[in-house]
Design an enzyme around this catalytic site. Structure first.
Site, PDB file in Angstrom:
ATOM      1  CG  PHE A   1      22.398  27.536  27.812  1.00  0.00           C
ATOM      2  CD1 PHE A   1      23.626  26.620  27.588  1.00  0.00           C
ATOM      3  CD2 PHE A   1      21.198  27.270  26.938  1.00  0.00           C
ATOM      4  CE1 PHE A   1      23.376  25.509  26.736  1.00  0.00           C
ATOM      5  CE2 PHE A   1      21.252  25.924  26.401  1.00  0.00           C
ATOM      6  CZ  PHE A   1      22.377  25.282  26.274  1.00  0.00           C
TER       7      PHE A   1
ATOM      8  CG  LEU B   1      25.208  49.385  23.018  1.00  0.00           C
ATOM      9  CD1 LEU B   1      26.029  49.716  24.387  1.00  0.00           C
ATOM     10  CD2 LEU B   1      25.337  47.977  22.609  1.00  0.00           C
TER      11      LEU B   1
ATOM     12  CG  HIS C   1      21.389  29.227  36.672  1.00  0.00           C
ATOM     13  ND1 HIS C   1      21.179  28.705  37.849  1.00  0.00           N
ATOM     14  CD2 HIS C   1      22.369  30.293  37.204  1.00  0.00           C
ATOM     15  CE1 HIS C   1      21.371  29.181  39.049  1.00  0.00           C
ATOM     16  NE2 HIS C   1      22.340  30.143  38.528  1.00  0.00           N
TER      17      HIS C   1
ATOM     18  NE  ARG D   1      16.570  27.538  29.990  1.00  0.00           N
ATOM     19  CZ  ARG D   1      17.400  28.127  29.065  1.00  0.00           C
ATOM     20  NH1 ARG D   1      17.241  28.062  27.959  1.00  0.00           N
ATOM     21  NH2 ARG D   1      18.318  28.700  29.673  1.00  0.00           N
TER      22      ARG D   1
ATOM     23  CB  VAL E   1      19.366  45.003  25.166  1.00  0.00           C
ATOM     24  CG1 VAL E   1      20.469  44.482  24.539  1.00  0.00           C
ATOM     25  CG2 VAL E   1      18.420  44.082  25.834  1.00  0.00           C
TER      26      VAL E   1
ATOM     27  CB  ALA F   1      18.054  34.513  19.810  1.00  0.00           C
TER      28      ALA F   1
ATOM     29  CG  PHE G   1      17.253  38.931  34.684  1.00  0.00           C
ATOM     30  CD1 PHE G   1      17.197  39.128  36.025  1.00  0.00           C
ATOM     31  CD2 PHE G   1      16.651  38.288  33.703  1.00  0.00           C
ATOM     32  CE1 PHE G   1      15.818  38.770  36.384  1.00  0.00           C
ATOM     33  CE2 PHE G   1      15.294  37.952  34.267  1.00  0.00           C
ATOM     34  CZ  PHE G   1      14.766  38.198  35.348  1.00  0.00           C
ATOM     35  CB  THR G   2      19.109  34.547  33.484  1.00  0.00           C
ATOM     36  OG1 THR G   2      19.140  34.954  31.858  1.00  0.00           O
ATOM     37  CG2 THR G   2      17.851  34.700  33.725  1.00  0.00           C
TER      38      THR G   2
ATOM     39  CE1 TYR H   1      11.910  33.958  25.821  1.00  0.00           C
ATOM     40  CE2 TYR H   1      10.401  32.216  25.119  1.00  0.00           C
ATOM     41  CZ  TYR H   1      11.596  32.780  25.165  1.00  0.00           C
ATOM     42  OH  TYR H   1      12.754  32.110  24.566  1.00  0.00           O
TER      43      TYR H   1
HETATM   44  P1  NAD Z   1      19.976  32.358  29.099  1.00  0.00           P
HETATM   45  O1  NAD Z   1      19.012  32.892  30.271  1.00  0.00           O
HETATM   46  O2  NAD Z   1      21.068  31.634  29.565  1.00  0.00           O
HETATM   47  O3  NAD Z   1      20.337  33.748  28.378  1.00  0.00           O
HETATM   48  C1  NAD Z   1      20.003  34.912  28.351  1.00  0.00           C
HETATM   49  C2  NAD Z   1      20.973  35.971  28.629  1.00  0.00           C
HETATM   50  O4  NAD Z   1      20.390  37.166  28.265  1.00  0.00           O
HETATM   51  C3  NAD Z   1      21.428  36.030  30.148  1.00  0.00           C
HETATM   52  O5  NAD Z   1      22.960  36.184  30.017  1.00  0.00           O
HETATM   53  C4  NAD Z   1      21.141  37.389  30.634  1.00  0.00           C
HETATM   54  O6  NAD Z   1      21.524  37.898  31.930  1.00  0.00           O
HETATM   55  C5  NAD Z   1      20.795  38.353  29.549  1.00  0.00           C
HETATM   56  N1  NAD Z   1      19.761  39.336  29.630  1.00  0.00           N
HETATM   57  C6  NAD Z   1      18.656  39.168  29.815  1.00  0.00           C
HETATM   58  N2  NAD Z   1      17.843  40.382  29.947  1.00  0.00           N
HETATM   59  C7  NAD Z   1      18.900  41.301  29.253  1.00  0.00           C
HETATM   60  C8  NAD Z   1      18.755  42.719  29.177  1.00  0.00           C
HETATM   61  N3  NAD Z   1      17.530  43.223  29.316  1.00  0.00           N
HETATM   62  N4  NAD Z   1      19.964  43.365  28.888  1.00  0.00           N
HETATM   63  C9  NAD Z   1      21.137  42.573  28.719  1.00  0.00           C
HETATM   64  N5  NAD Z   1      21.076  41.023  28.889  1.00  0.00           N
HETATM   65  C10 NAD Z   1      20.017  40.706  29.219  1.00  0.00           C
HETATM   66  O7  NAD Z   1      19.093  31.734  28.129  1.00  0.00           O
HETATM   67  P2  NAD Z   1      19.743  31.025  26.751  1.00  0.00           P
HETATM   68  O8  NAD Z   1      19.023  29.698  26.544  1.00  0.00           O
HETATM   69  O9  NAD Z   1      21.064  31.356  26.362  1.00  0.00           O
HETATM   70  O10 NAD Z   1      18.895  32.017  25.714  1.00  0.00           O
HETATM   71  C11 NAD Z   1      19.326  32.908  24.729  1.00  0.00           C
HETATM   72  C12 NAD Z   1      18.390  33.409  23.713  1.00  0.00           C
HETATM   73  O11 NAD Z   1      17.776  32.426  22.969  1.00  0.00           O
HETATM   74  C13 NAD Z   1      17.200  33.984  24.380  1.00  0.00           C
HETATM   75  O12 NAD Z   1      16.870  35.085  23.586  1.00  0.00           O
HETATM   76  C14 NAD Z   1      16.190  33.053  24.180  1.00  0.00           C
HETATM   77  O13 NAD Z   1      14.902  33.568  24.201  1.00  0.00           O
HETATM   78  C15 NAD Z   1      16.405  32.318  22.901  1.00  0.00           C
HETATM   79  N6  NAD Z   1      15.927  30.972  22.879  1.00  0.00           N
HETATM   80  C16 NAD Z   1      16.756  29.881  23.601  1.00  0.00           C
HETATM   81  C17 NAD Z   1      16.119  28.676  23.929  1.00  0.00           C
HETATM   82  C18 NAD Z   1      16.718  27.474  24.542  1.00  0.00           C
HETATM   83  O14 NAD Z   1      16.005  26.476  24.309  1.00  0.00           O
HETATM   84  N7  NAD Z   1      17.892  27.810  25.150  1.00  0.00           N
HETATM   85  C19 NAD Z   1      14.977  28.411  22.934  1.00  0.00           C
HETATM   86  C20 NAD Z   1      14.502  29.458  22.154  1.00  0.00           C
HETATM   87  C21 NAD Z   1      14.985  30.870  22.141  1.00  0.00           C
HETATM   88  N1  UDP Z   2      19.883  53.237  19.081  1.00  0.00           N
HETATM   89  C1  UDP Z   2      20.718  52.868  19.562  1.00  0.00           C
HETATM   90  N2  UDP Z   2      22.381  52.938  19.150  1.00  0.00           N
HETATM   91  C2  UDP Z   2      22.386  53.433  17.878  1.00  0.00           C
HETATM   92  C3  UDP Z   2      21.499  54.126  17.258  1.00  0.00           C
HETATM   93  C4  UDP Z   2      20.219  54.012  17.858  1.00  0.00           C
HETATM   94  O1  UDP Z   2      21.020  52.423  20.759  1.00  0.00           O
HETATM   95  O2  UDP Z   2      23.384  53.389  17.499  1.00  0.00           O
HETATM   96  C5  UDP Z   2      18.498  53.288  19.581  1.00  0.00           C
HETATM   97  C6  UDP Z   2      17.848  54.551  20.056  1.00  0.00           C
HETATM   98  O3  UDP Z   2      17.500  54.394  21.093  1.00  0.00           O
HETATM   99  C7  UDP Z   2      16.784  54.792  19.153  1.00  0.00           C
HETATM  100  C8  UDP Z   2      16.230  53.326  18.651  1.00  0.00           C
HETATM  101  O4  UDP Z   2      17.813  52.708  18.666  1.00  0.00           O
HETATM  102  O5  UDP Z   2      15.554  55.266  19.720  1.00  0.00           O
HETATM  103  C9  UDP Z   2      15.813  53.155  17.409  1.00  0.00           C
HETATM  104  O6  UDP Z   2      16.584  53.752  16.483  1.00  0.00           O
HETATM  105  P1  UDP Z   2      15.784  54.386  15.023  1.00  0.00           P
HETATM  106  O7  UDP Z   2      17.054  55.130  14.270  1.00  0.00           O
HETATM  107  O8  UDP Z   2      15.079  53.363  14.422  1.00  0.00           O
HETATM  108  O9  UDP Z   2      14.920  55.441  15.513  1.00  0.00           O
HETATM  109  P2  UDP Z   2      14.846  56.940  16.108  1.00  0.00           P
HETATM  110  O10 UDP Z   2      16.371  57.337  16.619  1.00  0.00           O
HETATM  111  O11 UDP Z   2      14.476  57.633  14.971  1.00  0.00           O
HETATM  112  O12 UDP Z   2      13.958  56.678  17.512  1.00  0.00           O
HETATM  113  N1  UDP Z   3       8.528  20.405  32.906  1.00  0.00           N
HETATM  114  C1  UDP Z   3       8.532  19.274  33.715  1.00  0.00           C
HETATM  115  N2  UDP Z   3       9.383  19.357  34.995  1.00  0.00           N
HETATM  116  C2  UDP Z   3      10.339  20.409  35.333  1.00  0.00           C
HETATM  117  C3  UDP Z   3      10.561  21.560  34.281  1.00  0.00           C
HETATM  118  C4  UDP Z   3       9.639  21.497  33.159  1.00  0.00           C
HETATM  119  O1  UDP Z   3       7.700  18.535  33.565  1.00  0.00           O
HETATM  120  O2  UDP Z   3      10.854  20.275  36.370  1.00  0.00           O
HETATM  121  C5  UDP Z   3       8.225  20.307  31.489  1.00  0.00           C
HETATM  122  C6  UDP Z   3       7.278  21.547  31.258  1.00  0.00           C
HETATM  123  O3  UDP Z   3       6.035  21.496  31.685  1.00  0.00           O
HETATM  124  C7  UDP Z   3       7.031  21.467  29.729  1.00  0.00           C
HETATM  125  C8  UDP Z   3       8.504  20.912  29.178  1.00  0.00           C
HETATM  126  O4  UDP Z   3       8.727  20.298  30.584  1.00  0.00           O
HETATM  127  O5  UDP Z   3       6.106  20.781  29.193  1.00  0.00           O
HETATM  128  C9  UDP Z   3       9.490  21.867  28.919  1.00  0.00           C
HETATM  129  O6  UDP Z   3       9.601  22.825  30.030  1.00  0.00           O
HETATM  130  P1  UDP Z   3      10.694  23.993  29.657  1.00  0.00           P
HETATM  131  O7  UDP Z   3      10.648  24.796  31.023  1.00  0.00           O
HETATM  132  O8  UDP Z   3      12.051  23.458  29.629  1.00  0.00           O
HETATM  133  O9  UDP Z   3      10.715  24.813  28.292  1.00  0.00           O
HETATM  134  P2  UDP Z   3       9.383  25.198  27.703  1.00  0.00           P
HETATM  135  O10 UDP Z   3       9.538  24.156  26.030  1.00  0.00           O
HETATM  136  O11 UDP Z   3       7.994  24.856  28.305  1.00  0.00           O
HETATM  137  O12 UDP Z   3       9.561  26.645  27.320  1.00  0.00           O
END
Ligand code: NAD
Ligand code: UDP
Ligand code: UDP
Length: 317
Positions: free
Chosen positions: A15, A65, A183, A188, A61, A116, A38-39, A147
């Protein structure tokens, strides 16, 4: 135009990530969008496929990478409680291993990296509204912990890479954000209520609906992301980004019904464990440091979101 950069966006098919990719492409940058779907959804980025400045990589991630970029926005992580609790171990890995890999990449490239983070680092807050100086009230072993604690540990890693390795970091604490490309089934509250209202299904209020949230429209938030990334080097955050307009969940339900002209009825179901009772950002720091504040009121943002879901649902019929 500003210098054209090569920018990595992890979680770019989600999103927020897809809106960020749009903004960066519109600014003339080259964007590498990384996602494991994933999402996220191909549909969110399909309009960018074919653009010579846009590239997509399917990657998780939690694995290393190696590529060359000038800036990293790290957004990869499921954000909806339903999704992040589906595979909690993977959620923690995504936040923690994902942060280590992306910080390792930033360290090798000596580039800026944005995280983020989330208002969830404050847990069920006892300070209201929440300021960045508040350390939070988080259950370390509950269903939301994968989380909340994953994001808290990611913040720790960002600040340790900053202090230990001099990495330029930008940590945003994002409060509930909504808009097109959420989605429809991600669970949410805004997407749930709008989709339920449009379908005429019961609106599912968890608990009594007295808990509050503050809702930010996506375009406002993305503006905050870009301003934070482009702020002076000494601005690390954490910095709250969100809309201070606070509503009860019942008020949101009533607004969704009114604005869609729906005949849906409210239905009350059990409140999930550890659901925060109140949440509102104090955005004084963002106003002062970034000159940023949201401009789009809930009614206007909801109207745009309703139009998006209305179109999406009519295409499915
Ligand atoms: P989202 O679920 O739509 O997006 C998350 C994206 O990350 C998805 O496209 C998913 O496929 C990808 N992803 C998940 N795990 C992954 C992995 N291991 N490797 C690669 N990609 C992966 O959610 P969003 O609302 O777009 O949130 C984006 C970011 O912002 C997140 O880090 C979330 O924690 C943060 N955030 C969002 C909100 C909000 O209200 N939307 C609030 C607080 C924090
Ligand atoms: N890493 C990566 N891309 C890069 C450099 C590092 O994905 O270009 C990853 C790698 O898996 C490493 C981690 O990032 O373990 C942390 O890197 P850092 O240099 O801090 O630590 P180290 O290599 O000593 O574990
Ligand atoms: N919530 C709700 N009905 C729904 C989904 C969520 O009442 O169908 C409530 C949930 O209990 C929370 C708030 O709405 O108090 C926000 O939920 P969300 O999952 O969007 O995000 P959160 O801030 O809890 O991570």
């Amino acid at each position: 135009m500003a210098h054209q950069k090569s920018i990595l966006v992890t979680g770019g098919a989600g999103f927020l990530g897809s809106h960020l990719c749009d903004r960066l492409i519109a600014q003339g940058h080259e964007v590498i969008c990384l996602d494991n779907f994933f999402t996220g959804n191909k549909r969110n980025i399909e309009h960018l496929i074919g653009n010579p400045r846009f590239e997509f990589i399917r990657h998780d991630v939690t694995f290393p990478l190696y590529l060359e970029v000038e800036e990293i926005y790290n957004l990869a992580c499921p954000a909806s409680p339903v999704n992040y609790q589906h595979d909690p171990v993977q959620t923690t890995k995504t936040s923690v291993h994902g942060a280590i890999n992306m910080l390792g990449l930033a360290k090798r490239l000596r580039c800026r990296i944005f995280q983020a983070s989330t208002s969830e680092v404050y847990g069920d807050p006892s300070v209201h509204p929440q300021t960045e100086g508040y350390w939070g009230n988080v259950n370390p072993i509950g269903p939301r912990s994968c989380y909340d604690e994953g994001k808290r540990c990611a913040e720790t890693l960002f600040f340790d890479y900053h202090r230990q390795h001099n990495i330029e970091i930008k940590v945003a604490r994002i409060f509930n954000t909504y808009g097109p490309r959420m989605h429809p089934n991600d669970g949410r509250v805004v997407s749930n209520f709008v989709v339920q209202a449009l379908k005429g299904d019961p609106i599912t209020i968890y608990g009594e609906g007295k808990q509050t949230r503050s809702f930010c429209y996506v375009d406002d938030l993305i503006e905050g992301f870009v301003r934070l990334m482009n702020s002076p080097s000494d601005v690390t955050g954490p910095i709250n980004l969100g809309n201070p307009g606070e509503f009860t969940i019942k008020e949101l339900a009533e607004l969704a019904i009114e604005m869609t002209g729906s005949k849906s009825k409210l239905t009350y179901v059990a409140l999930p464990q550890d659901d925060p009772q109140q949440r509102q950002p104090d955005i004084s720091l963002a106003k002062k440091t970034l000159g940023w504040e949201p401009n789009i009121p809930l009614r206007e943002g909801l109207a745009r979101t309703i139009r998006y879901f209305d179109k999406l649902l009519s295409e499915k019929d």
